[in-house]
Scaffold this motif. Structure first.
Motif, short mmCIF file in Angstrom:
data_model
loop_
_atom_site.label_atom_id
_atom_site.label_comp_id
_atom_site.label_asym_id
_atom_site.label_seq_id
_atom_site.Cartn_x
_atom_site.Cartn_y
_atom_site.Cartn_z
N HIS A 69 97.19 12.90 72.59
CA HIS A 69 97.93 14.15 72.57
C HIS A 69 98.52 14.37 71.18
N SER A 70 99.00 13.27 70.56
CA SER A 70 99.54 13.36 69.21
C SER A 70 99.46 11.98 68.56
N PHE A 87 108.38 11.26 67.45
CA PHE A 87 108.21 11.18 68.90
C PHE A 87 109.22 12.05 69.62
N ASP A 88 110.46 12.07 69.15
CA ASP A 88 111.46 12.96 69.76
C ASP A 88 111.00 14.41 69.70
N ALA A 89 110.39 14.80 68.58
CA ALA A 89 109.90 16.18 68.45
C ALA A 89 108.73 16.43 69.38
N VAL A 90 107.85 15.45 69.54
CA VAL A 90 106.73 15.59 70.48
C VAL A 90 107.25 15.80 71.90
N VAL A 91 108.21 14.99 72.30
CA VAL A 91 108.77 15.09 73.65
C VAL A 91 109.48 16.43 73.85
N ALA A 92 110.16 16.91 72.82
CA ALA A 92 110.89 18.18 72.92
C ALA A 92 109.96 19.35 73.19
N PRO A 107 106.60 10.58 79.15
CA PRO A 107 105.86 10.50 77.87
C PRO A 107 106.10 9.16 77.19
N ILE A 108 105.04 8.59 76.64
CA ILE A 108 105.09 7.26 76.01
C ILE A 108 104.40 7.32 74.64
N ALA A 109 105.01 6.64 73.67
CA ALA A 109 104.35 6.42 72.38
C ALA A 109 104.01 4.95 72.25
N PHE A 110 102.75 4.65 71.96
CA PHE A 110 102.33 3.30 71.63
C PHE A 110 102.43 3.17 70.11
N VAL A 111 103.09 2.12 69.65
CA VAL A 111 103.39 1.98 68.22
C VAL A 111 102.97 0.61 67.71
N SER A 121 101.68 2.05 59.33
CA SER A 121 102.11 2.02 60.73
C SER A 121 101.43 3.15 61.48
N VAL A 122 101.15 2.92 62.77
CA VAL A 122 100.44 3.90 63.59
C VAL A 122 101.20 4.12 64.89
N ALA A 123 101.31 5.37 65.32
CA ALA A 123 101.91 5.71 66.60
C ALA A 123 101.02 6.73 67.31
N ILE A 124 100.82 6.53 68.60
CA ILE A 124 99.93 7.39 69.40
C ILE A 124 100.62 7.75 70.71
N VAL A 125 100.65 9.04 71.01
CA VAL A 125 101.05 9.51 72.34
C VAL A 125 99.77 9.85 73.08
#
Length: 427
Positions: A69-70, A87-92, A107-111, A121-125
């Motif tokens: 998703h992001s 991530f806060d902005a994605v959830v908002a 909603p979850i972010a894998f980091v 660094s990588v983060a995935i929703v």
């Protein structure tokens, strides 16, 4: 702008998710819907594709996901803070409906953070997450994501090995250089890493590695984020509803036949106990500034795994909801003396000087974060970076004044056994 008041589901803290209906002129929010699943779930088996999935699980419970998703990448000392804000902005931007309300739902972010400031660094929703928590199975779907048709898991075929950036001879030379510097009083401990490259006959199916690792090491946290796959025995930080835990590992022993004698010898090893004390102190010192009711046991206990035994200390405490997120605490703790050394700044500089290649995301925090700031982050150990047919394994050892270079090289090779066994399972 007029808004409509909707009856929103409540999260596990009893607080309602905020769902706002936009005016006709504004774009509708993307929905994120979490529902309970009626049937038990084999999490690794749920992953539909050979590559690109994410996971964080232990003993059959945890989270897996797919689709993006992001996604965000970041570098530098503020990478974790930038990811949290992203991530806060994605959830908002999501209209969240969570009828399950357990850790990991919604909603979850894998980091996966980089080890050094220059490492990415990588983060995935994910678009889809399947989870199991305390026997409760659930799914979270963002937007039009859905359960994708699953391809068959493929074995990697024949495996060949070659030196990567640091050969065994190069590693033992680095250990000698480190012990000389420690002997001169420059620092107390440094963790040096050795790597090995495997080349597979067929393109690597990450699910194959995850399946084998989860079966062989059920007490470890089996993870996959953006090609980094492994099974870590070390929980850097878990924050769930205010409860905080951290498992510190440092000090290692192994034998051809595991048993009580190995653990007994480890518990009286001055070298290993000293190495472990450095690691515990480095974690407790950070947590005391942010955690209340911190409890640090007086001494370690042996933690036997399939192919070796570690010294382990489990630290517990409490973090208020207004405190830093699990990700931010993980960044504060990183790198602990268990994977960096002490003093931290000097150890990091020695690592840069003695290791010829960047660590990437090895030995850095890896895990998940939810919208409340709760989450779990292990240290990325017993792992490999997977790219096409190539697997780069990396493992490190804590070097102190009386470390023996040959013994440390053997320990690093033993720590690569989980990935090698997974590659060679061929079943």
């Amino acid at each position: 702008m007029a808004t409509a008041s909707l009856s929103a589901p409540r999260d596990r803290r009893g607080l309602p998710w905020t769902i706002v209906s936009a005016s006709p002129a504004a774009p509708a929010q993307v929905r994120a819907t979490t529902r309970r699943l009626a049937e038990p779930v084999d999490l690794v088996a749920a992953l539909p594709a050979a590559r690109g999935g994410v996971s964080f699980l232990q003993d059959g419970e945890g989270l897996v996901g797919w689709g993006e998703h992001s996604r965000m990448t970041a570098k530098g000392p503020e990478a974790a803070s930038e990811i949290r804000a992203w991530f806060d902005a994605v959830v908002a931007d999501l209209a969240v409906s969570d009828e399950v309300g357990v850790p990991g739902s919604g909603p979850i972010a894998f980091v996966s953070l980089g080890f050094d400031d220059s490492d990415e660094s990588v983060a995935i929703v994910p678009s889809v997450v399947i989870g199991v928590r305390s026997g409760i199975a659930f799914s979270t779907v963002i937007g039009a994501g859905g359960l994708t048709e699953r391809s068959a898991v493929e074995a990697p075929g024949r495996i060949s090995y070659c030196d990567a950036s640091l050969s065994v001879a190069g590693f033992t030379s680095a250990v000698r250089a480190a012990t000389e510097r420690i002997g001169r009083g420059e620092l107390d401990k440094v963790v040096l890493a050795h790597d090995l490259e495997a080349i597979a006959e067929h393109e690597i199916d990450e699910r194959y590695l995850l399946r084998e690792l989860a079966a062989a090491y059920p007490s470890c946290w089996t993870y996959a984020v953006a090609g980094l796959v492994g099974a870590s025995p070390e929980m850097l930080i878990r924050r769930i509803d205010g409860a905080v835990t951290s498992r510190v590992l440092a000090g290692t022993a192994w034998a051809e036949h595991a048993g009580d004698a190995v653990a007994a010898d480890l518990m009286v090893s001055r070298k290993d106990l000293a190495e472990h004390a450095f690691a515990v102190d480095s974690v407790a010192r950070v947590l005391r500034d942010v955690v209340t009711e911190l409890e640090v046991p007086d001494g370690p206990h042996p933690l036997p795994l399939a192919n070796l035994t570690h010294l382990a200390t489990d630290i517990t405490g409490h973090l208020p909801a207004t405190g830093p997120s699990a990700l931010e605490v993980a960044a504060m703790l990183h790198p602990t003396a268990a994977v960096g050394g002490t003093p931290t700044a000097l150890a990091r500089q020695v690592i840069r000087e003695l290791e010829p290649a960047p660590r990437g995301r090895y030995a850095a925090p890896v895990g998940w974060l939810d919208a409340h700031g709760d989450g779990e982050f292990a240290i990325a150990l017993r792992c490999a970076m997977v790219s096409g047919h190539t697997v780069r394994m990396i493992a490190g050892c804590g070097i102190v004044a009386d470390s023996d270079p040959t013994t440390e090289a053997r320990e690093a090779q033993v720590k690569m056994v989980p990935i090698r066994d997974a590659l060679e399972a061929q079943r």
